[in-house]
Design a protein around this motif. Structure first.
Motif, PDB file in Angstrom:
ATOM      1  N   ASN A  95     -23.285 -28.328 -24.634  1.00 21.16           N
ATOM      2  CA  ASN A  95     -23.679 -29.472 -25.509  1.00 21.16           C
ATOM      3  C   ASN A  95     -23.021 -29.562 -27.119  1.00 21.16           C
ATOM      4  N   LEU A  96     -21.748 -28.913 -27.000  1.00 22.41           N
ATOM      5  CA  LEU A  96     -21.177 -28.768 -28.443  1.00 22.41           C
ATOM      6  C   LEU A  96     -20.467 -30.324 -28.495  1.00 22.41           C
ATOM      7  N   VAL A  97     -20.589 -30.462 -29.880  1.00 22.02           N
ATOM      8  CA  VAL A  97     -19.757 -31.910 -30.342  1.00 22.02           C
ATOM      9  C   VAL A  97     -18.253 -31.615 -30.536  1.00 22.02           C
ATOM     10  N   PRO A  98     -17.384 -32.057 -29.503  1.00 21.39           N
ATOM     11  CA  PRO A  98     -16.137 -31.627 -29.479  1.00 21.39           C
ATOM     12  C   PRO A  98     -15.318 -31.937 -30.873  1.00 21.39           C
ATOM     13  N   VAL A  99     -15.505 -32.886 -31.476  1.00 20.11           N
ATOM     14  CA  VAL A  99     -14.800 -33.223 -32.821  1.00 20.11           C
ATOM     15  C   VAL A  99     -15.311 -32.276 -34.252  1.00 20.11           C
ATOM     16  N   LEU A 100     -16.171 -31.573 -33.714  1.00 20.79           N
ATOM     17  CA  LEU A 100     -16.733 -30.990 -34.975  1.00 20.79           C
ATOM     18  C   LEU A 100     -16.452 -29.214 -34.820  1.00 20.79           C
ATOM     19  N   SER A 101     -16.034 -28.599 -35.801  1.00 21.86           N
ATOM     20  CA  SER A 101     -15.724 -27.222 -35.716  1.00 21.86           C
ATOM     21  C   SER A 101     -17.188 -26.476 -35.335  1.00 21.86           C
ATOM     22  N   VAL A 102     -16.854 -25.080 -35.222  1.00 20.47           N
ATOM     23  CA  VAL A 102     -17.803 -24.154 -34.740  1.00 20.47           C
ATOM     24  C   VAL A 102     -18.928 -24.039 -35.879  1.00 20.47           C
ATOM     25  N   TYR A 103     -18.483 -23.987 -37.338  1.00 21.47           N
ATOM     26  CA  TYR A 103     -19.429 -23.992 -38.374  1.00 21.47           C
ATOM     27  C   TYR A 103     -20.407 -25.321 -38.212  1.00 21.47           C
ATOM     28  N   GLU A 104     -19.468 -26.475 -38.149  1.00 18.88           N
ATOM     29  CA  GLU A 104     -20.074 -27.774 -38.084  1.00 18.88           C
ATOM     30  C   GLU A 104     -21.237 -27.860 -37.115  1.00 18.88           C
ATOM     31  N   ASN A 105     -20.780 -27.534 -35.822  1.00 18.69           N
ATOM     32  CA  ASN A 105     -21.698 -27.730 -34.818  1.00 18.69           C
ATOM     33  C   ASN A 105     -22.945 -26.701 -35.148  1.00 18.69           C
ATOM     34  N   ILE A 106     -22.778 -25.605 -35.796  1.00 23.35           N
ATOM     35  CA  ILE A 106     -23.661 -24.767 -35.983  1.00 23.35           C
ATOM     36  C   ILE A 106     -25.051 -25.375 -36.992  1.00 23.35           C
ATOM     37  N   VAL A 107     -24.532 -26.038 -38.131  1.00 28.40           N
ATOM     38  CA  VAL A 107     -25.418 -26.574 -38.989  1.00 28.40           C
ATOM     39  C   VAL A 107     -25.646 -27.994 -38.690  1.00 28.40           C
ATOM     40  N   LEU A 108     -25.409 -28.590 -37.638  1.00 23.45           N
ATOM     41  CA  LEU A 108     -25.724 -30.045 -37.609  1.00 23.45           C
ATOM     42  C   LEU A 108     -27.379 -30.078 -37.322  1.00 23.45           C
ATOM     43  N   PRO A 109     -27.829 -29.328 -36.785  1.00 23.73           N
ATOM     44  CA  PRO A 109     -29.470 -29.542 -36.706  1.00 23.73           C
ATOM     45  C   PRO A 109     -30.115 -29.664 -38.048  1.00 23.73           C
ATOM     46  N   VAL A 110     -29.715 -28.749 -38.950  1.00 23.45           N
ATOM     47  CA  VAL A 110     -30.217 -28.760 -40.283  1.00 23.45           C
ATOM     48  C   VAL A 110     -29.841 -30.109 -41.227  1.00 23.45           C
ATOM     49  N   GLU A 111     -28.786 -30.399 -41.113  1.00 26.79           N
ATOM     50  CA  GLU A 111     -28.145 -31.547 -41.615  1.00 26.79           C
ATOM     51  C   GLU A 111     -28.727 -32.911 -41.025  1.00 26.79           C
TER      52      GLU A 111
END
Length: 226
Positions: A95-111
């Motif tokens: 369930n990763l977002v394909p257009v986001l980088s590894v870092y961006e996927n990781i911090v997504l819930p916080v943002e």
């Protein structure tokens, strides 16, 4: 200290001849920092139980307490916020977002919660999970094991009280499964997380502190903490 309690949880789908009792009165308790594996055959009710514990679906009756809060007393919007802040999810599908980088996927819930990620904490998680060289890569540039590590990092980043893992190694080969499970256990211990993992794999379940066995919608064995 108890972090999770399930009281007489029942879930029924359909009615009449199509009626299915997925959960028939489940009671469990999990201590803070414990790593619990819930095992059972296909159709035993284990994934339904995980969805109830995570507030992804509401039960027909019964209660779920997380950190002393009865989650089904919350309205849908309140439950969504509670879930985002208190519960981390790791699924079989990454369930990763394909257009986001590894870092961006990781911090997504916080943002999504309107907060700034703690970069030092995020860096610590990335390093622990062996993703430092992949932080700017995209999901399609990662192996299955690496994608699952990103999913674990994403579950950890909001420092939830409980991490729920539903067949987290189901899409991985046996060697990668063992590696990912080992990392899940390491990060749980390092960051003081409580982990509840659903699996049908008896060998993987042995890595947990305790095994809870469910069959036909009922807990048949709760195990002992090792």
């Amino acid at each position: 200290m108890e972090i999770l309690r399930v009281e007489d949880l029942k879930k029924t789908y359909g009615d009449g001849d199509a009626k299915v009792e997925a959960l028939r009165g489940v009671n469990i308790s999990v201590e803070k920092g414990e790593f619990v594996a819930i095992v059972g055959t296909s159709g035993s009710g284990k994934s339904t139980l995980l969805h109830m514990v995570g507030g992804l679906d509401r039960p027909t009756s019964g209660k779920v307490f997380i950190d002393g809060k009865e989650i089904f007393e919350l309205k849908d919007e309140e439950l969504t916020i509670f879930r985002r802040r208190k519960i981390g999810f790791v699924f079989q599908a990454f369930n990763l977002v394909p257009v986001l980088s590894v870092y961006e996927n990781i911090v997504l819930p916080v943002e999504l919660d309107g907060n700034e990620p703690d970069s030092e904490f995020v860096d610590s998680i990335i390093e622990t999970l062996g993703l430092s060289e992949k932080r700017n890569a995209y999901p399609n540039q990662l192996s299955g094991g690496q994608q699952q590590r990103v999913a674990i990092a994403r579950a950890l980043v909001a420092t939830p009280q409980v991490i729920l893992a539903d067949e987290p190694t189901g899409n991985l080969d046996s060697k990668t499964s063992q590696d990912v499970l080992g990392l899940l256990k390491v990060v749980g211990e390092r960051y003081g997380q409580t982990i509840v993992m659903i699996t049908h794999n008896e060998e993987l379940a042995q890595a947990a502190d305790r095994i809870i066995r469910i069959e036909d919608g009922l807990v048949v064995a709760k195990g002992v903490q090792r």
